[in-house]
Design a protein around this motif. Structure first.
Motif, mmCIF file in Angstrom:
data_model
loop_
_atom_site.group_PDB
_atom_site.id
_atom_site.type_symbol
_atom_site.label_atom_id
_atom_site.label_comp_id
_atom_site.label_asym_id
_atom_site.label_seq_id
_atom_site.Cartn_x
_atom_site.Cartn_y
_atom_site.Cartn_z
ATOM 1 N N ARG A 183 1.011 -1.112 0.098
ATOM 2 C CA ARG A 183 -0.033 -0.024 -0.129
ATOM 3 C C ARG A 183 0.894 1.115 -0.216
ATOM 4 O O ARG A 183 0.277 2.438 0.045
ATOM 5 N N LYS A 184 2.193 1.111 0.009
ATOM 6 C CA LYS A 184 3.160 2.332 0.136
ATOM 7 C C LYS A 184 2.788 3.209 1.315
ATOM 8 O O LYS A 184 2.640 4.453 1.107
ATOM 9 N N ASP A 185 2.754 2.614 2.504
ATOM 10 C CA ASP A 185 2.247 3.360 3.616
ATOM 11 C C ASP A 185 3.445 3.317 4.482
ATOM 12 O O ASP A 185 3.682 2.362 5.356
ATOM 13 N N ALA A 186 4.077 4.618 4.508
ATOM 14 C CA ALA A 186 5.356 4.892 5.405
ATOM 15 C C ALA A 186 5.139 4.488 6.834
ATOM 16 O O ALA A 186 6.049 3.862 7.511
ATOM 17 N N VAL A 187 4.038 5.014 7.285
ATOM 18 C CA VAL A 187 3.570 4.857 8.656
ATOM 19 C C VAL A 187 3.657 3.330 9.231
ATOM 20 O O VAL A 187 4.308 2.881 10.229
ATOM 21 N N ILE A 188 3.022 2.457 8.404
ATOM 22 C CA ILE A 188 2.999 0.889 8.785
ATOM 23 C C ILE A 188 4.334 0.492 8.365
ATOM 24 O O ILE A 188 4.696 -0.242 9.276
ATOM 25 N N ILE A 189 4.934 0.702 7.346
ATOM 26 C CA ILE A 189 6.561 0.308 7.202
ATOM 27 C C ILE A 189 7.365 0.527 8.145
ATOM 28 O O ILE A 189 7.949 -0.557 8.769
ATOM 29 N N LEU A 190 7.242 1.760 8.769
ATOM 30 C CA LEU A 190 8.463 2.034 9.685
ATOM 31 C C LEU A 190 7.819 1.544 11.021
ATOM 32 O O LEU A 190 8.597 0.831 11.905
ATOM 33 N N GLY A 191 6.617 1.699 11.376
ATOM 34 C CA GLY A 191 5.876 1.017 12.682
ATOM 35 C C GLY A 191 6.559 -0.543 12.834
ATOM 36 O O GLY A 191 6.888 -0.670 13.683
ATOM 37 N N GLN A 192 6.001 -1.174 11.973
ATOM 38 C CA GLN A 192 5.937 -2.672 11.995
ATOM 39 C C GLN A 192 7.591 -3.065 11.640
ATOM 40 O O GLN A 192 8.044 -4.119 12.252
ATOM 41 N N GLY A 193 8.430 -2.502 10.869
ATOM 42 C CA GLY A 193 9.713 -2.764 10.647
ATOM 43 C C GLY A 193 10.619 -2.715 12.089
ATOM 44 O O GLY A 193 11.365 -3.590 12.561
ATOM 45 N N LEU A 194 10.246 -1.804 12.746
ATOM 46 C CA LEU A 194 10.957 -1.326 14.192
ATOM 47 C C LEU A 194 10.393 -2.428 15.216
ATOM 48 O O LEU A 194 11.246 -3.061 15.953
ATOM 49 N N GLY A 195 9.037 -2.534 15.272
ATOM 50 C CA GLY A 195 8.294 -3.787 15.918
ATOM 51 C C GLY A 195 9.067 -5.029 15.693
ATOM 52 O O GLY A 195 9.416 -5.633 16.513
ATOM 53 N N LEU A 196 9.396 -5.406 14.263
ATOM 54 C CA LEU A 196 9.824 -6.900 14.094
ATOM 55 C C LEU A 196 11.181 -6.835 14.844
ATOM 56 O O LEU A 196 11.425 -7.757 15.420
ATOM 57 N N VAL A 197 11.967 -5.905 14.733
ATOM 58 C CA VAL A 197 13.133 -5.999 15.478
ATOM 59 C C VAL A 197 13.062 -6.342 16.933
ATOM 60 O O VAL A 197 13.871 -7.175 17.331
ATOM 61 N N ILE A 198 12.107 -5.467 17.516
ATOM 62 C CA ILE A 198 12.067 -5.767 19.148
ATOM 63 C C ILE A 198 11.501 -7.156 19.307
ATOM 64 O O ILE A 198 11.696 -7.855 20.104
ATOM 65 N N TYR A 199 10.621 -7.666 18.304
ATOM 66 C CA TYR A 199 9.827 -8.998 18.793
ATOM 67 C C TYR A 199 10.936 -10.195 18.664
ATOM 68 O O TYR A 199 11.074 -11.178 19.514
ATOM 69 N N PHE A 200 11.818 -10.067 17.630
ATOM 70 C CA PHE A 200 12.894 -10.995 17.396
ATOM 71 C C PHE A 200 13.676 -10.887 18.629
ATOM 72 O O PHE A 200 14.143 -11.933 18.868
ATOM 73 N N ARG A 201 14.151 -9.694 18.935
ATOM 74 C CA ARG A 201 15.263 -9.516 20.005
ATOM 75 C C ARG A 201 14.475 -10.209 21.431
ATOM 76 O O ARG A 201 15.308 -10.783 22.115
ATOM 77 N N ASN A 202 13.301 -9.965 21.431
ATOM 78 C CA ASN A 202 12.806 -10.591 22.744
ATOM 79 C C ASN A 202 12.704 -12.258 22.591
ATOM 80 O O ASN A 202 13.009 -12.695 23.590
ATOM 81 N N LEU A 203 12.620 -12.732 21.589
ATOM 82 C CA LEU A 203 12.595 -14.290 21.368
ATOM 83 C C LEU A 203 13.829 -14.793 21.448
ATOM 84 O O LEU A 203 14.250 -15.654 22.057
ATOM 85 N N ARG A 204 14.924 -13.881 20.890
ATOM 86 C CA ARG A 204 16.436 -14.451 21.403
ATOM 87 C C ARG A 204 16.723 -14.266 22.738
ATOM 88 O O ARG A 204 17.454 -15.241 23.384
ATOM 89 N N LEU A 205 16.354 -13.369 23.503
ATOM 90 C CA LEU A 205 16.621 -13.240 24.928
ATOM 91 C C LEU A 205 15.896 -14.277 25.604
ATOM 92 O O LEU A 205 16.518 -14.897 26.548
ATOM 93 N N ILE A 206 14.631 -14.823 25.338
ATOM 94 C CA ILE A 206 14.112 -15.820 25.978
ATOM 95 C C ILE A 206 14.591 -17.133 25.654
ATOM 96 O O ILE A 206 14.859 -17.850 26.661
ATOM 97 N N TYR A 207 14.999 -17.340 24.351
ATOM 98 C CA TYR A 207 15.670 -18.654 24.218
ATOM 99 C C TYR A 207 17.352 -18.784 24.855
ATOM 100 O O TYR A 207 17.550 -19.695 25.172
ATOM 101 N N LYS A 208 17.942 -17.424 24.897
ATOM 102 C CA LYS A 208 19.008 -17.407 25.469
ATOM 103 C C LYS A 208 18.942 -17.813 26.915
ATOM 104 O O LYS A 208 19.630 -18.606 27.740
ATOM 105 N N GLU A 209 17.936 -17.403 27.707
ATOM 106 C CA GLU A 209 17.867 -17.600 28.908
ATOM 107 C C GLU A 209 17.172 -19.136 29.343
ATOM 108 O O GLU A 209 17.745 -19.598 30.331
ATOM 109 N N ARG A 210 16.527 -19.571 28.311
ATOM 110 C CA ARG A 210 16.335 -21.109 28.497
ATOM 111 C C ARG A 210 17.247 -21.877 28.224
ATOM 112 O O ARG A 210 17.355 -22.884 28.893
ATOM 113 N N ARG A 211 18.597 -21.563 27.654
ATOM 114 C CA ARG A 211 19.642 -22.501 27.329
ATOM 115 C C ARG A 211 20.470 -22.404 28.751
ATOM 116 O O ARG A 211 21.006 -23.332 28.976
#
Length: 105
Positions: free
Chosen positions: A72-100
């Motif tokens: 849709r060429k929507d900069a607001v969604i692109i920027l918002g979700q792009g940053l969010g994805l970095v945070i979500y993946f980082r949280n999963l990485r921290l969770i799995y690091k703790e589980r190890r």
């Protein structure tokens, strides 16, 4: 006033009805599921918690919404979700690091 409101509703929900609207609705539904999962998990234990499924729904919904924003060429969604994805993946990485570190997790 009513005619203008109806014209707006028709343009937004009828004229623009296409594959990407369905994609966006699917994406938003998946993204919303994370809140349902978090709420139910918290109710189950009687305190606020964030289960791992929250992060998976965040990633799934975020990826779908990002592709929707790109299409849709929507900069607001692109920027918002792009940053969010970095945070979500980082949280999963921290969770799995703790589980190890702690196998009883």
């Amino acid at each position: 006033m009513i005619e203008a409101l109806w014209a707006w509703f028709y343009e937004v929900f009828i004229e623009r009805l296409d594959f990407w609207m369905f994609w966006g609705l699917l994406a938003q539904s998946m993204f919303m599921m994370r809140f349902l999962v978090q709420w139910l998990a918290s109710e189950r234990v009687g305190k606020s918690i964030v289960p791992i499924a929250f992060w998976f729904f965040s990633i799934g919904g975020g990826l779908l919404l990002l592709t929707y924003g790109i299409a849709r060429k929507d900069a607001v969604i692109i920027l918002g979700q792009g940053l969010g994805l970095v945070i979500y993946f980082r949280n999963l990485r921290l969770i799995y690091k703790e589980r190890r570190k702690d196998p009883s997790f």
